[in-house]
Design an enzyme around this catalytic site. Sequence first.
Site, PDB file in Angstrom:
ATOM      1  N   LYS A   1      -4.215  -7.097  15.467  1.00  0.00           N
ATOM      2  CA  LYS A   1      -4.089  -5.674  15.200  1.00  0.00           C
ATOM      3  C   LYS A   1      -5.439  -5.087  14.801  1.00  0.00           C
ATOM      4  O   LYS A   1      -6.108  -5.698  13.971  1.00  0.00           O
ATOM      5  CB  LYS A   1      -3.092  -5.487  14.053  1.00  0.00           C
TER       6      LYS A   1
ATOM      7  N   LYS B   1      -5.786  -9.105  11.275  1.00  0.00           N
ATOM      8  CA  LYS B   1      -5.702  -7.659  11.054  1.00  0.00           C
ATOM      9  C   LYS B   1      -7.077  -7.175  10.600  1.00  0.00           C
ATOM     10  O   LYS B   1      -7.586  -7.605   9.565  1.00  0.00           O
ATOM     11  CB  LYS B   1      -4.646  -7.346  10.008  1.00  0.00           C
TER      12      LYS B   1
ATOM     13  N   SER C   1      -1.671   3.417  15.211  1.00  0.00           N
ATOM     14  CA  SER C   1      -1.543   4.875  15.194  1.00  0.00           C
ATOM     15  C   SER C   1      -2.707   5.608  15.857  1.00  0.00           C
ATOM     16  O   SER C   1      -2.511   6.568  16.595  1.00  0.00           O
ATOM     17  CB  SER C   1      -1.394   5.340  13.744  1.00  0.00           C
TER      18      SER C   1
ATOM     19  N   ARG D   1     -10.459  -1.019   2.562  1.00  0.00           N
ATOM     20  CA  ARG D   1      -9.708  -2.276   2.639  1.00  0.00           C
ATOM     21  C   ARG D   1     -10.555  -3.453   3.132  1.00  0.00           C
ATOM     22  O   ARG D   1     -10.024  -4.474   3.550  1.00  0.00           O
ATOM     23  CB  ARG D   1      -8.520  -2.102   3.586  1.00  0.00           C
TER      24      ARG D   1
ATOM     25  N   ARG E   1      -1.944   6.352   7.904  1.00  0.00           N
ATOM     26  CA  ARG E   1      -2.021   6.602   6.461  1.00  0.00           C
ATOM     27  C   ARG E   1      -1.468   7.973   6.112  1.00  0.00           C
ATOM     28  O   ARG E   1      -0.988   8.185   5.002  1.00  0.00           O
ATOM     29  CB  ARG E   1      -3.452   6.361   5.963  1.00  0.00           C
TER      30      ARG E   1
ATOM     31  N   CYS F   1      -3.342  -2.672  -0.902  1.00  0.00           N
ATOM     32  CA  CYS F   1      -2.294  -3.573  -0.415  1.00  0.00           C
ATOM     33  C   CYS F   1      -1.936  -4.665  -1.417  1.00  0.00           C
ATOM     34  O   CYS F   1      -1.176  -5.583  -1.100  1.00  0.00           O
ATOM     35  CB  CYS F   1      -2.710  -4.176   0.924  1.00  0.00           C
TER      36      CYS F   1
ATOM     37  N   CYS G   1       0.799  -1.235   0.000  1.00  0.00           N
ATOM     38  CA  CYS G   1       0.000   0.000   0.000  1.00  0.00           C
ATOM     39  C   CYS G   1       0.833   1.288   0.000  1.00  0.00           C
ATOM     40  O   CYS G   1       0.404   2.290  -0.548  1.00  0.00           O
ATOM     41  CB  CYS G   1      -1.017   0.007   1.127  1.00  0.00           C
TER      42      CYS G   1
HETATM   43  C1  PBG Z   1      -0.003  -1.594   5.835  1.00  0.00           C
HETATM   44  C2  PBG Z   1      -0.125  -1.298   7.278  1.00  0.00           C
HETATM   45  C3  PBG Z   1      -1.040  -0.453   7.929  1.00  0.00           C
HETATM   46  C4  PBG Z   1      -0.670  -0.430   9.280  1.00  0.00           C
HETATM   47  C5  PBG Z   1       0.418  -1.284   9.410  1.00  0.00           C
HETATM   48  N1  PBG Z   1       0.722  -1.825   8.167  1.00  0.00           N
HETATM   49  C6  PBG Z   1      -2.118   0.398   7.397  1.00  0.00           C
HETATM   50  C7  PBG Z   1      -3.322  -0.174   6.806  1.00  0.00           C
HETATM   51  O1  PBG Z   1      -3.513  -1.386   6.712  1.00  0.00           O
HETATM   52  O2  PBG Z   1      -4.124   0.632   6.374  1.00  0.00           O
HETATM   53  C8  PBG Z   1      -1.311   0.370  10.357  1.00  0.00           C
HETATM   54  C9  PBG Z   1      -0.444   0.732  11.514  1.00  0.00           C
HETATM   55  C10 PBG Z   1      -0.953   1.834  12.358  1.00  0.00           C
HETATM   56  O3  PBG Z   1      -2.084   2.345  12.191  1.00  0.00           O
HETATM   57  O4  PBG Z   1      -0.199   2.227  13.261  1.00  0.00           O
HETATM   58  N2  PBG Z   1      -0.966  -2.385   5.274  1.00  0.00           N
END
Ligand code: PBG
Length: 323
Positions: free
Chosen positions: A248, A195, A274, A217, A205, A130, A122
């Site tokens: 996650k 996830k 995040s 997603r 992002r 992704c 991504c």
């Molecule tokens: C990539 C990825 C993401 C995160 C970790 N790897 C973003 C997403 O899937 O949109 C998020 C990590 C975070 O929010 O701290 N695919």
Amino acid sequence: MGFPVTRLRRLRRTPQLRTMVRETSLSPDDFILPYFVRNGTGISREISSMPGVSQMSIDVLVENGKAALSEGIRAIMLFGIPDYKDATGTGAYDENGIIPRAVRALKSECPDLVVVTDVCMCEYTDHGHCGIIKNGEVDNDPTLELLAKASLAYARAGADIIAPSDMMDGRIGVIRNVLDDNRYDHIPIMAYSAKFASGFYGPFRDAAESPPQFGDRRSYQMDPANRLEAMREIALDIEEGADIIMVKPAMPYLDIIREARNQYCLPLAAYQVSGEYAMIHAAARNGWLDFDTVMMESLIAIKRAGADMILTYFARTAARKLA
Ligand code: PBG
């Protein structure tokens, strides 16, 4: 025996007694610190929605890695911001792309630091998904080849652990095969197994410059409503060769962490994402929550739920507090 014979407050009376009966503890060993790396020199660009977190050039990253190691952090996770994005995310698997270069620098100047590389498309695709797109959808199987190429490029550069976060079906098996076929059978895979398609990724992002340019997603990341499916995702990743499994985000999914801990014996990671970080900072800045208290409480809760390791942007701040 009930009250008045049993009085649970007896063991809460003093700090010493409370320490004696404490069931869970935190250590800097538990933390993995995520970093965002981009091209250039001397760059440290703070992400407005993530106070204290910056995009860094490789030289700054290496200095930060050394400082983190000296504070007791053993492992970091790398995310790359490439110079260019295209439809097939070429920057993700370029042997001279941002991640391989960052890994080589870290492993030569700071060899004791465990370097985990996130593997996903991504950040590298111009559409921000992704995987690669066919007829407006993320095309699973052709994406696997690219994820495998990226994983091999990172292992060749010296990555200690490969961590695919894309949520394509079958990726763990394909990555395990390509690593084994190229004599990287000693490199572990940390699988982002459960996830979820989460609103808590918002600030990431901005940090990784990776929002999807159309849609969302939800056709590959999990529905937040699903617990049993999370166990199926984990079971499949284990079958395909995962060495470490991950849940996650963390705090909204403590039940999933606990269930994974109860069902599986593999090392279990949880990613405090995040949005979880941003939320605590924002409330503390408004004087609505006490920063240190809530940061440590969020981490101990994730550990208590069953995580062996926590990916967290608080890693250094929390390690200093624990020292
Ligand atoms: C990539 C990825 C993401 C995160 C970790 N790897 C973003 C997403 O899937 O949109 C998020 C990590 C975070 O929010 O701290 N695919």
